[in-house]
Design a protein around this motif. Structure first.
Motif, PDB file in Angstrom:
ATOM      1  N   THR A 217      -4.129  10.401  -7.275  1.00 44.63           N
ATOM      2  CA  THR A 217      -4.569  10.458  -5.883  1.00 44.63           C
ATOM      3  C   THR A 217      -4.305   9.123  -5.217  1.00 44.63           C
ATOM      4  O   THR A 217      -3.857   9.056  -4.066  1.00 44.63           O
ATOM      5  N   ILE A 218      -4.601   8.059  -5.936  1.00 42.91           N
ATOM      6  CA  ILE A 218      -4.392   6.704  -5.429  1.00 42.91           C
ATOM      7  C   ILE A 218      -4.184   5.767  -6.611  1.00 42.91           C
ATOM      8  O   ILE A 218      -4.770   5.964  -7.679  1.00 42.91           O
TER       9      ILE A 218
ATOM     10  N   SER B 227     -14.341  10.012   1.713  1.00 40.25           N
ATOM     11  CA  SER B 227     -12.900   9.983   1.935  1.00 40.25           C
ATOM     12  C   SER B 227     -12.293   8.778   1.224  1.00 40.25           C
ATOM     13  O   SER B 227     -13.014   7.865   0.794  1.00 40.25           O
ATOM     14  N   ILE B 228     -10.962   8.758   1.124  1.00 42.54           N
ATOM     15  CA  ILE B 228     -10.274   7.631   0.500  1.00 42.54           C
ATOM     16  C   ILE B 228     -10.602   6.323   1.225  1.00 42.54           C
ATOM     17  O   ILE B 228     -10.992   5.327   0.605  1.00 42.54           O
TER      18      ILE B 228
ATOM     19  N   PHE C 214      -5.846   5.665 -10.399  1.00 47.71           N
ATOM     20  CA  PHE C 214      -5.084   4.997 -11.452  1.00 47.71           C
ATOM     21  C   PHE C 214      -4.963   3.505 -11.147  1.00 47.71           C
ATOM     22  O   PHE C 214      -4.337   3.106 -10.167  1.00 47.71           O
ATOM     23  N   ASP C 215      -5.571   2.694 -12.000  1.00 49.71           N
ATOM     24  CA  ASP C 215      -5.449   1.242 -11.917  1.00 49.71           C
ATOM     25  C   ASP C 215      -4.403   0.827 -12.949  1.00 49.71           C
ATOM     26  O   ASP C 215      -4.720   0.737 -14.134  1.00 49.71           O
ATOM     27  N   PRO C 216      -3.153   0.584 -12.542  1.00 52.00           N
ATOM     28  CA  PRO C 216      -2.068   0.330 -13.508  1.00 52.00           C
ATOM     29  C   PRO C 216      -2.173  -1.064 -14.106  1.00 52.00           C
ATOM     30  O   PRO C 216      -1.459  -1.989 -13.741  1.00 52.00           O
TER      31      PRO C 216
ATOM     32  N   PRO D  89       4.578   9.403  -4.176  1.00 49.77           N
ATOM     33  CA  PRO D  89       3.840  10.658  -4.009  1.00 49.77           C
ATOM     34  C   PRO D  89       2.324  10.485  -3.973  1.00 49.77           C
ATOM     35  O   PRO D  89       1.591  11.466  -3.959  1.00 49.77           O
ATOM     36  N   CYS D  90       1.847   9.237  -3.989  1.00 52.78           N
ATOM     37  CA  CYS D  90       0.403   8.984  -3.978  1.00 52.78           C
ATOM     38  C   CYS D  90       0.097   7.835  -3.034  1.00 52.78           C
ATOM     39  O   CYS D  90       0.981   7.098  -2.610  1.00 52.78           O
TER      40      CYS D  90
END
Length: 256
Positions: free
Chosen positions: A130-131, A221-222, A101-103, A160-161
Motif C-alpha cells: 500500500t505504501i 486515511s494514508i 513496507f519499510d524497506p 504501483p504503490c
C-alpha cells in the motif's frame, strides 16, 4: 480490538525492529502479532551479530497468525535475505490487507543491512504494498532519489504503490524542520515537525512505519496516518528516556 502483524527483525536492545513495532502498536491501542526474520545482538552503539531465521519458519509464523486472526494491516521491516523476501512475497501477493513496507537495508548512519543481490529483489514487493517508507539512503539506492532530480521523482511517481521518503530536513523561516515527503500518483505532499537536536533517534524509522500501520488498521486515511505518525515520532524523540551510551531509544507512548 484490531489486530496487526509485523514481519521484521528483533532488536535485543528493545529500541527498534519487532520490539519497537509492538510498543508502537500498544500505544495506538491495536493488538500486535509478530513474525521474526532475524535475531540481532545489538545495543545503542551498534549491531555486533545477526542470526538469520530460516525462511520456512518465517512462513510458519506468518501463516499461524493469519490463520487465527482477522489481521487489519501488515507492517514489513527487515527481511535480510532473498529467501525470506521470496517467502514473504508469495504470502502477501494473494492477501487483501493493507501492506506497509519499510524497506530496511541501509541505516540512518549509512550502514548496509542487506546483500546487494537482495536489494533488487525488494522491489518485487512494491506492487503488493500500500505504501513504502524508505529513508533518504534507501530512496537514493532504490530510485537514485534527489529532491532536485526530476528523473528520480518520475521513477517514484510511476511505482504501483505510494511512497513516503523520511528523514529529510529543510530550513524554513530560520528554523530547521524534519521533513517527510509523500508521493501518491502524480501528487506530492510534505509533512513537517521541528527537528530536535538529539542522538536519541534509535528506532524512529521502525516506529514511524508501525505507527502508520496501526492508524491504517484503525481506519485512518494514508495522509492522516502519516501526519499522526510524524507527530507521534516527534513527541517520542522529545520525551526519549535518554538511556544507553549511543543512539538512544525513543519513548513509545501516545499523547506525550
Amino acid at each position: 480490538m484490531n489486530v496487526v502483524l509485523t514481519i521484521a527483525g528483533s532488536d535485543s536492545s528493545g529500541g527498534a525492529g519487532i520490539q519497537a513495532d509492538l510498543k508502537t502498536f500498544e500505544a495506538f491501542g491495536v493488538f500486535g502479532c509478530s513474525a521474526l526474520t532475524v535475531l540481532t545482538a545489538q545495543n545503542t552503539t551498534g549491531v555486533t551479530s545477526i542470526s538469520e531465521i530460516s525462511f520456512s519458519f518465517v512462513k510458519e509464523q506468518i501463516e499461524a497468525v493469519l490463520k487465527d486472526f482477522d489481521v487489519k494491516a501488515i507492517k514489513i521491516g527487515m527481511l535480510f535475505s532473498n529467501e525470506i523476501i521470496d517467502t514473504v512475497r508469495e504470502i502477501i501477493k494473494d492477501l487483501d490487507i493493507p501492506i506497509i513496507f519499510d524497506p530496511v537495508f541501509i541505516s540512518k548512519a549509512g550502514s548496509k543491512l542487506l546483500n546487494d543481490d537482495a536489494v533488487e529483489n525488494l522491489k518485487t514487493l512494491f506492487e503488493y504494498s500500500t505504501i513504502i517508507t524508505p529513508n533518504l539512503f534507501e530512496a537514493k539506492a532504490l530510485f537514485d532519489y534527489d529532491t532536485l532530480n526530476e528523473e528520480s521523482i518520475k521513477k517514484i511517481q510511476e511505482l504501483p504503490c505510494r511512497v513516503v521518503i523520511k528523514n529529510d530536513k529543510v530550513t524554513k523561516d530560520e528554523e530547521v524542520l524534519s521533513l517527510d515527503t509523500l508521493f501518491e500518483n502524480k501528487e506530492k505532499r510534505v509533512f513537517y515537525t521541528k527537528l530536535i537536536d538529539t542522538t536519541n533517534t534509535h528506532g524512529t524509522g521502525c516506529s514511524f512505519s508501525s505507527a502508520i500501520t496501526a492508524n491504517i488498521a484503525l481506519g485512518k486515511s494514508i495522509e492522516e496516518s502519516i501526519k499522526i505518525s510524524k507527530d507521534f515520532i516527534y513527541n517520542a524523540v522529545k520525551n526519549a528516556p535518554n538511556i544507553g551510551h549511543g543512539m538512544g531509544p525513543i519513548a513509545h507512548k501516545k499523547g506525550l
